[in-house]
Design an enzyme around this catalytic site. Structure first.
Site, short mmCIF file in Angstrom:
data_model
loop_
_atom_site.label_atom_id
_atom_site.label_comp_id
_atom_site.label_asym_id
_atom_site.label_seq_id
_atom_site.Cartn_x
_atom_site.Cartn_y
_atom_site.Cartn_z
CG ASN A 75 -1.70 1.27 1.38
OD1 ASN A 75 -1.81 2.04 0.43
ND2 ASN A 75 -2.27 1.50 2.55
CE LYS A 113 0.27 3.39 4.77
NZ LYS A 113 0.01 3.52 6.18
CB SER A 161 4.76 -2.28 11.83
OG SER A 161 4.33 -0.94 12.05
N GLY A 212 2.66 -1.32 4.22
CA GLY A 212 2.77 0.10 3.91
C GLY A 212 4.22 0.49 3.67
CD GLU A 216 -3.79 -2.65 6.97
OE1 GLU A 216 -2.67 -2.91 6.56
OE2 GLU A 216 -4.37 -1.58 6.74
N GLY A 230 2.05 1.91 10.56
CA GLY A 230 3.01 3.00 10.45
C GLY A 230 3.70 3.36 11.76
CD GLU A 253 -3.10 5.42 6.51
OE1 GLU A 253 -3.04 5.55 5.28
OE2 GLU A 253 -2.20 4.88 7.19
CG HIS A 300 -5.90 1.89 4.80
ND1 HIS A 300 -5.49 2.79 5.76
CD2 HIS A 300 -4.88 1.01 4.65
CE1 HIS A 300 -4.28 2.46 6.16
NE2 HIS A 300 -3.88 1.38 5.51
C1 PEP Z 1 -0.91 0.00 5.74
O1 PEP Z 1 -0.85 1.14 5.36
O2 PEP Z 1 -1.84 -0.69 5.38
C2 PEP Z 1 0.15 -0.50 6.64
C3 PEP Z 1 0.01 -1.67 7.15
O3 PEP Z 1 1.23 0.33 6.85
P1 PEP Z 1 2.62 -0.07 7.58
O4 PEP Z 1 3.06 -1.37 6.98
O5 PEP Z 1 3.55 1.06 7.25
O6 PEP Z 1 2.33 -0.19 9.04
#
Ligand code: PEP
Length: 249
Positions: free
Chosen positions: A10, A12, A213, A234, A167, A173, A97, A95
């Site tokens: 992803n 973003k 992460s 991400g 998630e 993040g 966000e 998502h």
């Molecule tokens: C995401 O944006 O879906 C995500 C899991 O980000 P990250 O891997 O950076 O935590």
């Protein structure tokens, strides 16, 4: 039948179109895999150049969002048909966000899921709890509510093709990964919820990713769990590490 792993990046709001093409070239050999589906979910403006850049490789392209209406006066939005026509195969829906910053609620997300499926796209439907919800002990109640609301009027055959990404919001993040046990527990809980809503065959077919992460060091242990069918990644999807995550074994 064993579920095929799916590892999706992803991106973003990162990568200009020219940076995106460069990244595709850098990752091309690193993300080769016979065992897993590999997807780059990219910003809308990167879709056309990325579809072109990954031609002839094992990478499929996903969008990060879409709108549920067919067409018309929805300034700034992108339809499922536009994505499909551009060569997109997957679309992230819900998502955290988008749920948080853009106030996308389950009723809207349900419309998006249905429209994506109707257009021939595969939704990557995201769900997950906040730290507060986890500490209150309502993680699974909350996720079951999200899944049930987002899948209203979606049939068993459609759910079999779906990807669900668990998630935990507190792990996105932040560099703070859920423990393997926490991730497996919730992914199994989601599968159990699908079995209750539909049947065992549907639950056995749906692919459930963990996201939050994921990196080159923790991917192998997470993806080895019986109910974790890959990851939504991400930060680490924007660098060479993504190749190590794809080839986690
Ligand atoms: C995401 O944006 O879906 C995500 C899991 O980000 P990250 O891997 O950076 O935590």
């Amino acid at each position: 039948m064993a579920r095929r792993k799916i590892i999706a990046g992803n991106w973003k709001m990162n990568m200009t179109p020219s940076e995106a093409v460069k990244l595709c070239a850098e990752l091309k050999d690193l993300v080769k895999s016979d065992d897993a589906d590999v997807v780059y979910c990219v910003p809308a403006i990167d879709i056309v150049p990325v579809v072109e850049a990954v031609k002839g490789t094992n990478v499929e392209v996903g969008a990060e969002n879409m709108y549920f209406e067919e067409k018309g006066a929805y300034t700034g939005e992108i339809s499922a048909a536009m994505l499909k026509d551009a060569g997109v195969k997957y679309v992230i829906i819900g998502h955290s966000e988008r749920r948080d910053y853009f106030k996308e609620e389950d009723a809207l997300l349900n419309k998006k899921v249905k429209k994506a499926i109707e257009a021939g796209l595969t939704p990557i439907l995201c769900c997950g709890e906040s730290l507060e919800q986890r500490e209150m002990g309502v993680t699974m109640d909350w996720i079951r509510l999200q899944i049930k609301s987002d899948l209203v009027d979606v049939t068993a055959d459609q759910v079999k093709e779906l990807v669900i990404a668990y998630e935990p919001i507190w792990a996105i993040g932040t560099g703070k990964t859920a423990t393997t046990e926490q991730a497996q527990e919730v992914c199994k809980g989601i599968r159990d919820c699908i079995a209750e809503m539909y049947d065992d065959a549907t639950a056995a077919a749906v692919r459930i990713q963990y996201g939050g992460s994921v990196n080159a060091r923790n991917a192998a242990e997470l993806f080895a769990q019986p109910d974790i069918d890959g990851g939504l990644v991400g930060g680490a999807s924007l660098k060479a590490d993504f190749g190590k995550i794809v080839n986690y074994k």
